[in-house]
Motif scaffolding. Structure first.
Motif, mmCIF file in Angstrom:
data_model
loop_
_atom_site.group_PDB
_atom_site.id
_atom_site.type_symbol
_atom_site.label_atom_id
_atom_site.label_comp_id
_atom_site.label_asym_id
_atom_site.label_seq_id
_atom_site.Cartn_x
_atom_site.Cartn_y
_atom_site.Cartn_z
ATOM 1 N N SER A 1 -3.826 15.832 0.877
ATOM 2 C CA SER A 1 -4.637 14.774 1.566
ATOM 3 C C SER A 1 -6.070 15.023 1.545
ATOM 4 C CB SER A 1 -4.018 14.537 2.976
ATOM 5 O OG SER A 1 -4.272 15.540 3.803
ATOM 6 N N ARG B 1 0.577 -1.352 -0.174
ATOM 7 C CA ARG B 1 -0.066 -0.063 0.143
ATOM 8 C C ARG B 1 0.785 1.138 0.120
ATOM 9 N NH1 ARG B 1 -5.014 1.549 0.589
ATOM 10 N NH2 ARG B 1 -5.540 3.479 1.714
ATOM 11 N N GLU C 1 0.557 4.164 -2.780
ATOM 12 C CA GLU C 1 0.389 5.774 -2.511
ATOM 13 C C GLU C 1 1.491 6.696 -2.961
ATOM 14 O OE1 GLU C 1 -2.298 7.166 -1.049
ATOM 15 O OE2 GLU C 1 -3.262 5.366 -0.917
ATOM 16 N N GLY D 1 1.108 6.959 -6.953
ATOM 17 C CA GLY D 1 -0.031 7.455 -7.428
ATOM 18 C C GLY D 1 -0.584 6.581 -8.676
ATOM 19 N N ARG E 1 -4.414 7.671 -9.470
ATOM 20 C CA ARG E 1 -4.684 9.175 -9.709
ATOM 21 C C ARG E 1 -5.285 9.041 -11.106
ATOM 22 N NH1 ARG E 1 -1.594 13.005 -7.714
ATOM 23 N NH2 ARG E 1 -2.877 14.363 -9.099
ATOM 24 N N ASP F 1 -11.092 9.777 -3.275
ATOM 25 C CA ASP F 1 -11.487 8.358 -3.256
ATOM 26 C C ASP F 1 -12.977 8.319 -2.651
ATOM 27 O OD1 ASP F 1 -8.757 7.851 -3.712
ATOM 28 O OD2 ASP F 1 -8.268 7.725 -1.548
ATOM 29 N N THR G 1 -7.092 13.996 -2.023
ATOM 30 C CA THR G 1 -6.961 12.763 -2.109
ATOM 31 C C THR G 1 -8.238 11.973 -1.501
ATOM 32 O OG1 THR G 1 -4.519 12.799 -2.132
ATOM 33 C CG2 THR G 1 -5.390 10.666 -1.737
ATOM 34 N N ARG G 2 -8.668 12.480 -0.318
ATOM 35 C CA ARG G 2 -9.558 11.787 0.428
ATOM 36 C C ARG G 2 -10.785 12.031 -0.268
ATOM 37 N NH1 ARG G 2 -10.360 13.416 6.440
ATOM 38 N NH2 ARG G 2 -11.628 11.675 6.296
#
Length: 297
Positions: free
Chosen positions: A194, A114, A118, A121, A124, A201, A197-198
């Motif tokens: 972040s 993992r 991350e 990417g 992405r 997702d 990113t959150r």
């Protein structure tokens, strides 16, 4: 093309999805790397000109061109030295009139830890699939991919467990170079944090049932203003535009590659009312769902 798919799977939405064929990789590991060329073909049920979806990563480094290739309803033209990165879940189509020459890398989700996922990417989806490195960057990518291929093909030097560990390290080195190139290719070199990113997702997970910016902000624990600032910095879009683009993309996939009635397509992306879905789709594409479907059939 490489022998990437040995069989097709019919997803619940009716789109043909081709899985990563572990049984075709050297040693049964979760990746493949080798030459592209006219001597190799896709699965018989997936002709080059048919759009289909994959559940693994594909990176093609082209040695010749031009090559035309469609990814998620956008046509890209690649030439020698370009790379095309197709991620799991994306639909794509090979051009039957183009000759694919170069090196292709495929990787099964879960092959890398993992932390590496991350850092590189891998998911992405907001980054462009087509990448054009400068001469120095291309030399580094070619050297890194060449080393990865040599390690992949060398199955006699190390025990399998160490062989896989070396492959993961070599693959990580290549993907870090590729991720740097992809991030640099953004139109204004935007950086994601972040917060974005959150949000990204969460949208990927919930776009079919949640189209509300405020609902995402509340669920993630951000103010609406913070979310707007983060998404605009990362993509240049508002959060609402980002959500809408994802909904439209999924609607296009379903319209193009399933026989679902238009009303059911709308329901699948969060519009119980068919008229509201048609209005939304037309607003974002200048076409009705029926016209879009007819043009691709």
């Amino acid at each position: 093309m490489a022998d990437i798919a040995d069989r097709g799977l019919q997803g619940g939405d009716g789109i043909d999805t081709f899985p990563f064929p572990v049984e075709l990789s050297v040693g049964g590991v979760g990746m493949q790397v080798g030459p592209m060329g006219t001597g190799r073909t896709w699965h018989a049920d997936a002709p080059l000109e048919r759009v289909h979806r994959i559940d693994f990563h594909v990176v093609m480094l082209f040695g010749e061109g031009p090559v035309r290739h469609m990814v998620d309803f956008t046509e890209y033209e690649a030439t020698s030295g370009d790379l095309l990165w197709i991620r799991p879940g994306q639909v794509h189509r090979f051009s039957p009139t183009s000759e694919y020459r170069g090196t292709v890398l495929t990787m099964q989700p879960g092959f890398l830890p993992r932390a590496t996922v991350e850092a590189t990417g891998l998911y992405r989806y907001d980054l462009p699939p087509l990448l054009r490195p400068d001469p120095a960057g291309l030399a580094g990518l070619r050297n890194s991919l060449g080393q990865l291929r040599r390690e992949y093909e060398d199955t006699s030097t190390l025990p399998l467990s160490l062989h896989i560990a070396v492959l993961r390290h070599s693959l990580t080195a290549f993907l870090l170079r590729l991720a740097h190139l992809a991030a640099s290719a953004e139109s204004v070199s935007r950086r994601s944090d972040s917060t974005f990113t959150r949000f990204r997702d969460a949208v990927e997970r919930d776009f079919a049932t949640n189209h509300s910016v405020s609902a995402y902000a509340d669920a993630l624990g951000y103010s609406r203003r913070t979310l707007v600032r983060a998404v605009r910095a990362a993509t240049g879009d508002t959060p609402k535009a980002f959500i809408d683009k994802r909904v439209v993309l999924e609607a296009k996939r379903l319209l193009a590659h399933t026989e679902l009635p238009i009303g059911r397509v709308g329901a699948a992306v969060g519009f119980p009312d068919a008229a509201n879905f048609s209005k939304f789709f037309h607003q974002h594409t200048d076409q009705t769902p029926a016209v879009f479907r007819a043009e691709l059939r």
